[in-house]
Design an enzyme around this catalytic site. Structure first.
Site, PDB file in Angstrom:
ATOM      1  N   GLU A 174      40.749 -18.881 -39.971  1.00 21.74           N
ATOM      2  CA  GLU A 174      39.308 -18.645 -39.772  1.00 21.74           C
ATOM      3  C   GLU A 174      38.998 -17.872 -38.497  1.00 21.74           C
ATOM      4  O   GLU A 174      38.181 -18.281 -37.670  1.00 21.74           O
ATOM      5  CB  GLU A 174      38.559 -19.979 -39.772  1.00 21.74           C
ATOM      6  CG  GLU A 174      38.654 -20.694 -41.108  1.00 21.74           C
ATOM      7  CD  GLU A 174      37.769 -21.927 -41.200  1.00 21.74           C
ATOM      8  OE1 GLU A 174      37.502 -22.539 -40.162  1.00 21.74           O
ATOM      9  OE2 GLU A 174      37.362 -22.286 -42.323  1.00 21.74           O
ATOM     10  N   GLU A 368      41.165 -23.013 -48.772  1.00 22.15           N
ATOM     11  CA  GLU A 368      40.435 -24.240 -48.430  1.00 22.15           C
ATOM     12  C   GLU A 368      39.198 -24.318 -49.310  1.00 22.15           C
ATOM     13  O   GLU A 368      38.425 -23.367 -49.388  1.00 22.15           O
ATOM     14  CB  GLU A 368      39.977 -24.252 -46.965  1.00 22.15           C
ATOM     15  CG  GLU A 368      41.068 -24.419 -45.971  1.00 22.15           C
ATOM     16  CD  GLU A 368      40.528 -24.621 -44.546  1.00 22.15           C
ATOM     17  OE1 GLU A 368      39.422 -25.149 -44.391  1.00 22.15           O
ATOM     18  OE2 GLU A 368      41.240 -24.230 -43.614  1.00 22.15           O
TER      19      GLU A 368
END
Ligand code: BG6
Length: 469
Positions: A174, A368
């Site tokens: 991320e 995810e």
């Protein structure tokens, strides 16, 4: 799903592994983060953990001592792939040493060999929210260019050690969280509040983008079979009204929060809108002489994303706020939310997959996705998590739609396939797992493992390659 689709689950070392002071491991930033909750922010206690404070990541849910048992359960579910991260401070305890910690590497040798034995492909995130603490205290984290070299030393050890064993890699988890205040500590290890400025965060992101490009190049040189991806927290924000200013605002939001990092990773250069944003906001990056060339030479092989929820943004109308992954934006009246205020939007996943594939035309992996929820042990001793099954079913349905739309989706690893510590709140109570771990926010629990209903459901999904939802 297409043949060979990579079904599996995902975790991160700092939230799962524990064993924080075993095997020669050094401290990471996650080790000085206290517990928290929805309404109580986690606190940092540099330079070290305090005696009378509880740190949930220290033991987490103890993969360090349960790896064999856990991998056996992943295998029982039929995982084709398991996304895990390597604790940097287990390999380089301070981060700036020249020689890696052999005992730390041995731990991962065992884990990776066990996965391969069970026919599970390891997918490794090199850096997932846990810079060695020393790199923060001594160098101030990723705003300092020196971290590029330390990171590359770490990456090189991994690429060489696991050559022929690990094929799929992600350079930074991320990375685009650095566009949000949340990213200063988690992504960049910049611990002081005064360091949490846009300039520092974009500078840190630039350093990580350069480090990532160099790592991609290195991975390909070490083993031409390596496939290296980027990882974006996909912020899906709809215009709150149909006012043209709102449409534009939502587009700008996506450009800033998703596509600056995405474009550099995939296209090897900063987009025009980044230049404008930096100029207008006085973000003057220190850029090395060869950086732009490096970025072009290290573009990724595939894209991976986290996707949990969506929300709305507006410049013309105020609205009630709702939480999300690292962000808080306007509530969408058409959506339900989790107990933590993350709005559930399965259709949004199809929208996002189309958006990314239209832009980049590279294979995509969802690494995810899942529902953080309070699970209750029923009187029959089981966890009947129909809500989690419902969440996953709806998202997988939309993945199928996206594939029919022409998107090249190659894998899906649900988040926190076993219960782990939440990154944002530090709770275990916010459970994502398909496996229940007997561990609680006050530190109690014997760490025993038990399949939830979702475990058996996901097993069937994988067995049928997505046909039986
Ligand atoms: C992502 C992170 O942001 O979201 C994970 O990569 C994190 O580390 C996950 O755990 C879910 O967020 P949270 O705060 O519910 O744990």
């Amino acid at each position: 799903m297409p043949k060979g689709f990579l079904w599996g689950g995902a975790t991160a070392a700092n939230q799962y592994e524990g064993g924080y002071n075993e095997g020669g491991r050094g401290l990471s930033i996650a080790d000085i983060l206290t517990g928290g909750s929805l309404n109580k922010k986690r606190r940092l206690t540099p330079p070290k953990p305090l005696e009378d404070e509880f740190y949930p990541n220290h033991e987490a849910t103890d993969f360090y001592h349960h790896w064999k048992e856990d991998i056996a359960m992943f295998s029982e579910m039929g995982f084709k792939v398991y996304r895990m991260s390597i604790s940097w401070s287990r390999i380089f305890p301070k981060g700036d040493e020249l020689v890696p910690n052999e005992e730390g590497l041995k731990f991962y040798d065992n884990v990776i060999d066990e996965l391969l034995d069970k026919g599970i492909e390891p997918l490794i995130t090199i850096s997932h929210y846990e810079n060695p603490l020393h790199l923060s205290l001594e160098y101030g984290g990723w705003k300092n260019r020196k971290l590029i070299d330390f990171y590359l030393r770490f990456a090189e050890v991994l690429f060489k050690r696991y050559k022929g064993k690990v094929k799929y890699w992600l350079t930074f988890n991320e990375i685009n969280m650095l566009t949000e205040p949340f990213g200063a500590v988690f992504c960049a290890g910049m611990l002081e509040e005064k360091d949490n400025t846009e300039l520092n965060r974009y500078q840190a992101m630039h350093h990580q983008l350069v480090a990532s490009a160099l790592a991609v190049k290195m991975a390909h040189e070490i083993d031409a079979n390596n496939k290296v991806g980027c990882m974006l927290a996909y912020h899906n924000m709809y215009p709150y009204t149909c006012h043209p200013e709102d449409i534009l605002f939502a587009q700008k939001y996506a450009q800033l929060h998703n596509f600056i990092a995405g474009d550099v990773h995939v296209r090897g250069k900063y987009p025009g809108f980044a230049k404008r944003y930096y100029e207008e906001n006085n973000i003057k990056l220190a850029v090395g002489r060869e950086d732009y060339e490096i970025l072009q030479q290290g573009t990724v092989d595939f894209i991976s994303i986290s996707y949990y929820s969506s929300a709305c943004v507006s410049i013309v109308k105020a609205g009630e706020k709702t939480d999300g992954n690292g962000t808080a934006n306007i509530k969408n009246p058409n959506l339900e939310a989790s107990d933590w205020g993350w709005q559930i939007d399965a259709v949004g996943l199809r929208y996002v997959l189309n958006q990314i594939y239209d832009r980049y035309e590279l294979p995509i992996m969802i690494v995810e996705n899942g529902l953080g929820a309070v699970d209750v042990l029923s009187e029959d001793g089981a966890v009947h998590d129909a809500y989690r099954i419902d969440y996953m079913r709806k998202h997988i349905e939309q993945m199928k739609e996206a594939i029919s739309d022409g998107v090249k989706l190659i894998g899906y690893t649900c988040w926190g396939c076993t219960d782990i510590v939440s990154a944002s709140t530090g709770e275990v109570k916010k459970r994502y797992g398909l496996i229940y771990v007997n561990k609680h926010d006050d530190g109690s629990g014997d760490l025993s493992r038990m399949p939830k209903d979702s475990f058996y459901w996901y097993k069937r999904v994988i067995e049928s390659n997505g046909a039986k939802l």
